[in-house]
Design a protein around this motif. Structure first.
Motif, PDB file in Angstrom:
ATOM      1  N   LEU A 244       0.820  -1.207   0.000  1.00  0.00           N
ATOM      2  CA  LEU A 244       0.000   0.000   0.000  1.00  0.00           C
ATOM      3  C   LEU A 244       0.859   1.263   0.000  1.00  0.00           C
ATOM      4  CD1 LEU A 244      -2.567  -1.219   2.660  1.00  0.00           C
ATOM      5  CD2 LEU A 244      -2.896  -1.139   0.183  1.00  0.00           C
ATOM      6  N   ARG A 272      -8.594  -2.597  -7.740  1.00  0.00           N
ATOM      7  CA  ARG A 272      -7.324  -3.297  -7.722  1.00  0.00           C
ATOM      8  C   ARG A 272      -7.554  -4.793  -7.891  1.00  0.00           C
ATOM      9  NH1 ARG A 272      -2.484  -1.821  -3.711  1.00  0.00           N
ATOM     10  NH2 ARG A 272      -0.950  -3.349  -4.401  1.00  0.00           N
ATOM     11  N   PHE A 357       0.518  -3.261 -13.136  1.00  0.00           N
ATOM     12  CA  PHE A 357       1.626  -2.455 -12.637  1.00  0.00           C
ATOM     13  C   PHE A 357       2.670  -3.234 -11.833  1.00  0.00           C
ATOM     14  CE2 PHE A 357      -2.095  -1.449  -9.880  1.00  0.00           C
ATOM     15  CZ  PHE A 357      -1.667  -2.043  -8.702  1.00  0.00           C
ATOM     16  N   ARG A 434       1.949  -0.516   4.360  1.00  0.00           N
ATOM     17  CA  ARG A 434       1.793   0.818   3.795  1.00  0.00           C
ATOM     18  C   ARG A 434       3.057   1.587   4.113  1.00  0.00           C
ATOM     19  NH1 ARG A 434      -2.610   3.263   2.173  1.00  0.00           N
ATOM     20  NH2 ARG A 434      -4.098   2.108   3.413  1.00  0.00           N
ATOM     21  N   ARG A 573     -17.614   1.839   2.534  1.00  0.00           N
ATOM     22  CA  ARG A 573     -16.501   1.246   1.807  1.00  0.00           C
ATOM     23  C   ARG A 573     -16.465  -0.253   2.128  1.00  0.00           C
ATOM     24  NH1 ARG A 573     -12.181   4.062  -0.832  1.00  0.00           N
ATOM     25  NH2 ARG A 573     -11.608   1.898  -1.172  1.00  0.00           N
TER      26      ARG A 573
HETATM   27  P1  ATP Z   1      -5.386   2.041  -0.244  1.00  0.00           P
HETATM   28  O1  ATP Z   1      -5.630   1.721   1.175  1.00  0.00           O
HETATM   29  O2  ATP Z   1      -5.279   0.908  -1.186  1.00  0.00           O
HETATM   30  O3  ATP Z   1      -4.290   3.048  -0.409  1.00  0.00           O
HETATM   31  P2  ATP Z   1      -7.509   3.782  -1.022  1.00  0.00           P
HETATM   32  O4  ATP Z   1      -8.687   3.348  -1.797  1.00  0.00           O
HETATM   33  O5  ATP Z   1      -7.714   4.694   0.115  1.00  0.00           O
HETATM   34  O6  ATP Z   1      -6.800   2.475  -0.603  1.00  0.00           O
HETATM   35  P3  ATP Z   1      -6.245   5.134  -3.071  1.00  0.00           P
HETATM   36  O7  ATP Z   1      -6.078   6.543  -2.674  1.00  0.00           O
HETATM   37  O8  ATP Z   1      -7.341   4.796  -3.994  1.00  0.00           O
HETATM   38  O9  ATP Z   1      -6.327   4.312  -1.846  1.00  0.00           O
HETATM   39  O10 ATP Z   1      -4.834   4.594  -3.656  1.00  0.00           O
HETATM   40  C1  ATP Z   1      -4.327   3.288  -3.740  1.00  0.00           C
HETATM   41  C2  ATP Z   1      -4.962   2.433  -4.799  1.00  0.00           C
HETATM   42  O11 ATP Z   1      -4.776   2.983  -6.090  1.00  0.00           O
HETATM   43  C3  ATP Z   1      -4.370   1.055  -4.972  1.00  0.00           C
HETATM   44  O12 ATP Z   1      -4.809   0.152  -3.993  1.00  0.00           O
HETATM   45  C4  ATP Z   1      -4.796   0.666  -6.373  1.00  0.00           C
HETATM   46  O13 ATP Z   1      -6.062   0.059  -6.348  1.00  0.00           O
HETATM   47  C5  ATP Z   1      -4.954   1.981  -7.077  1.00  0.00           C
HETATM   48  N1  ATP Z   1      -4.015   2.213  -8.191  1.00  0.00           N
HETATM   49  C6  ATP Z   1      -4.331   2.825  -9.365  1.00  0.00           C
HETATM   50  N2  ATP Z   1      -3.296   2.911 -10.189  1.00  0.00           N
HETATM   51  C7  ATP Z   1      -2.247   2.342  -9.567  1.00  0.00           C
HETATM   52  C8  ATP Z   1      -0.889   2.127  -9.914  1.00  0.00           C
HETATM   53  N3  ATP Z   1      -0.388   2.530 -11.078  1.00  0.00           N
HETATM   54  N4  ATP Z   1      -0.102   1.505  -9.010  1.00  0.00           N
HETATM   55  C9  ATP Z   1      -0.592   1.093  -7.823  1.00  0.00           C
HETATM   56  N5  ATP Z   1      -1.872   1.258  -7.436  1.00  0.00           N
HETATM   57  C10 ATP Z   1      -2.704   1.883  -8.288  1.00  0.00           C
END
Ligand code: ATP
Length: 607
Positions: A244, A272, A357, A434, A573
């Motif tokens: 993360l 994801r 990715f 993370r 969520r």
């Molecule tokens: P997280 O806890 O996974 O960070 P979130 O939904 O709060 O959850 P986001 O702000 O959406 O987090 O950012 C992380 C998510 O972005 C990843 O879990 C993945 O699903 C998505 N993502 C999109 N593009 C990419 C990329 N190029 N590399 C990695 N993750 C990506």
């Protein structure tokens, strides 16, 4: 060699002890004792039962399918009382577990006459393996005649149970244990019970991050010792906990954090997916490691045809697009693929593209320990690109200007922002962690408004007036992974429509607790406590110091925590577990950064 088993009574007594505990340290100790008592042969089953499950979520084991009606029938069969009188007792006590306990005790107490004495003589002690195996049979019973099978199997367990066992059997089957032990607590307890103490925790945790199955890890640890866990590598078919990203606010800070240069990719707004290929067999796991293969038959076909490997685990984002314009669509569109019966139709109406990715495993090779540049190279070798199956767009950057330029380009292309990924000599795939190896840089971080946060419901308050009698505001908490507890940050009462409010009351009801959950750390006392299971996305106006909330307590100022002002409900969520909520550290960080921003701003803004 005969299998060693554990009396189910030990598990039932543990449940009882857990119900009375309201501190996490105690909870851990109770589990340590249970795990030590549990022979290696059944420790996996013991752990699943303690979590009120039959296995890790990703195994998609069917629901037991034994509701109140079946349970009443089973209780009536087991204890030779009419269904009517079971219902009557149920009405009087209000808890089916306690009903079973009482009726079981009465059946035992009838003395050595008739059936009761027959039962006493033929009763077999309930062992963990029998309870577990029977529950599994109940879950898998389907089709014609399954109703009777489910009831008979349940009654069979109850007939051999002691009163306390009957109580927790019923709660287990109802899915109402309400003692919710988190994975982190189990990992702690396992490290102490079999790893020699807390110092074993990182090794146990790493193994769990690579093979997300607590039962399996416990079995290896208790039978082969901690050395065996060092050797754990990824395995196709078993999901790896996702790596993360931290949040970044500003380009130069981000470049510093990753050590000067990085790979930057579009941050796609989709779902994801961790895609496993084992010959022709394709399995897709979600962010929270649920098996979502059935939702994406199109992605299954792509993965089967366009991965050059016998076995592989790759990661990417599945994104919806508009078939008419080719434009990428927001994440919400994918929700239409949730209903099983409509999938074929949706595959046509809402087609998807996959942007890969990362690659974590290929033909026997553990790639999680390889650095990102190496993983990218293998990914490019392995993926045959097609229009809907490709690799995430990226560039290499080494200064803030390049980053900002790419960021703006990504946004104008409809991406949410960018993901900045370290490529230095420590840039391995840190499963389940993370950290600053990946940094998300999103549009909203640049504006005045703070980003949304994901918080866990831990308590609720009744409303007044029009909302009288209904739970209408929620006590929300952030997660602290260090202590595995939930710490409160705000009371949230806005953002719900009347409809949402009704639905919320319905879904929260089964999770109402008599006292504070042991994993909740709160200075405020809500009208009711709620088991921490639901995560909501929340948008606030600002973060402030707060004397009433426990999140960030003493971190900024002695005796004071941090709270979110004017929190507003955005949406549930369901794709996040409570442990995936925004963490206490992130809240503290956001607070400190906001503070800096206010200080940096010219004073004229404020009057
Ligand atoms: P997280 O806890 O996974 O960070 P979130 O939904 O709060 O959850 P986001 O702000 O959406 O987090 O950012 C992380 C998510 O972005 C990843 O879990 C993945 O699903 C998505 N993502 C999109 N593009 C990419 C990329 N190029 N590399 C990695 N993750 C990506």
């Amino acid at each position: 060699m005969s299998m060693r088993d554990l009396d189910f009574k030990v598990v039932a007594e543990t449940f009882q002890a857990m119900e009375r505990i309201s501190a996490r340290t105690q909870l851990t100790l109770v589990l340590v004792k249970l795990f030590k008592d549990s022979p290696a042969d059944v420790i996996d089953k013991t752990i699943y039962l303690i979590q009120g499950k039959l296995g890790p979520d990703w195994k998609s084991i069917p629901e037991l399918g034994v509701g109140e009606k079946y349970l009443v029938k089973a209780i009536s069969l087991a204890y030779r009382v009419s269904e009517d009188s079971v219902y009557k007792t149920f009405k009087a006590i209000g808890d089916l577990g306690e009903v079973a306990e009482r009726l079981c005790r009465q059946a035992r107490g009838k003395g050595p006459v008739g059936l009761a004495s027959f039962m006493a003589e033929t009763r077999r002690r309930l062992a963990v393996s029998r309870v577990y195996d029977t529950l599994l049979r109940i879950a898998y019973a389907e089709g014609e005649g399954s109703r009777d099978i489910k009831i008979k199997l349940t009654a069979g367990l109850l007939a051999d149970a002691e009163p306390i066992e009957a109580k927790y059997l019923v709660r287990l089957i109802e899915g109402r244990l309400r003692v919710g032990v988190g994975d982190a607590t189990i990992l702690d307890a396992l490290s102490i019970a079999y790893g020699g103490g807390a110092q074993a925790r990182p090794i146990v945790e790493r193994a769990y991050n690579l093979r997300s199955d607590l039962g399996m890890i416990a079995k290896i640890l208790s039978s082969e010792g901690i050395e065996a866990l060092y050797k754990i590598t990824p395995k196709v078919g078993i999901p790896i906990r996702p790596m993360l990203a931290e949040r970044g606010k500003e380009a130069s800070e981000i470049i510093n954090k990753v050590g000067g240069s990085a790979i930057v990719e579009y941050k796609y707004d989709g779902e994801r997916a961790q895609i496993h290929k084992e010959g022709d067999k394709i399995t897709i796991f979600s962010r929270r490691l649920e098996n979502i293969t059935f939702r994406y038959p199109d992605v299954v076909d792509l993965a089967r045809s366009y991965l050059k490997a016998e076995e592989a685990i790759v990661e990417g984002e599945i994104v919806a697009y508009d078939p008419d314009t080719g434009e990428l669509r927001p994440f919400q569109e994918l929700m239409h693929r949730k209903r099983k019966y409509e999938i074929e139709k949706m595959v046509k109406e809402i087609p998807v593209k996959v942007y890969l990715f990362d690659i974590l495993y290929k033909d026997g090779l553990d790639l999680t320990v390889k650095l990102l540049p190496e993983r990218r190279r293998v990914l490019e070798e392995t993926v045959i690109r097609t229009e809907n199956w490709t690799i995430a767009d990226y560039i290499k950057v080494s200064n803030p200007d390049e980053l900002n330029k790419f960021f703006l380009e990504a946004i104008s292309e409809g991406a949410e922002g960018v993901m900045v990924k370290a490529i230095h000599e420590d840039s391995i795939y840190t499963a389940g962690v993370r950290g600053w190896l990946w940094i998300k840089y999103k549009r909203d971080y640049r504006s005045e408004m703070i980003d949304t946060v994901d918080l866990v419901v831990v308590g609720a308050f009744y409303g007044k007036g029009k909302r009288g009698g209904k739970l209408s505001s929620l006590l929300m908490a952030a997660y602290d992974p260090k202590t595995d507890t939930f710490k409160t940050v705000c009371k949230m009462a806005t953002g719900f429509t009347d409809e949402e409010l009704d639905k919320m009351n319905e879904i929260l009801k089964p999770h109402i607790l008599k006292h504070k959950h042991p994993r909740v750390d709160s200075r405020m006392k809500p009208d009711v406590w709620i088991e921490p299971v639901y995560v909501a996305e929340v948008l606030g106006a600002e973060l402030t110091l707060s004397p009433v909330h426990s999140c960030g307590l003493d971190r900024v100022r002695e005796g004071v925590g941090i709270s979110i002002r004017f929190p507003r409900f955005i949406r549930w969520r369901d794709d996040k577990r409570p442990e995936d909520a925004t963490t206490e550290d992130e809240i503290v960080d956001m607070y400190l950064r906001q503070l800096k921003r206010i200080e940096e701003e010219p004073a004229t803004e404020q009057t």
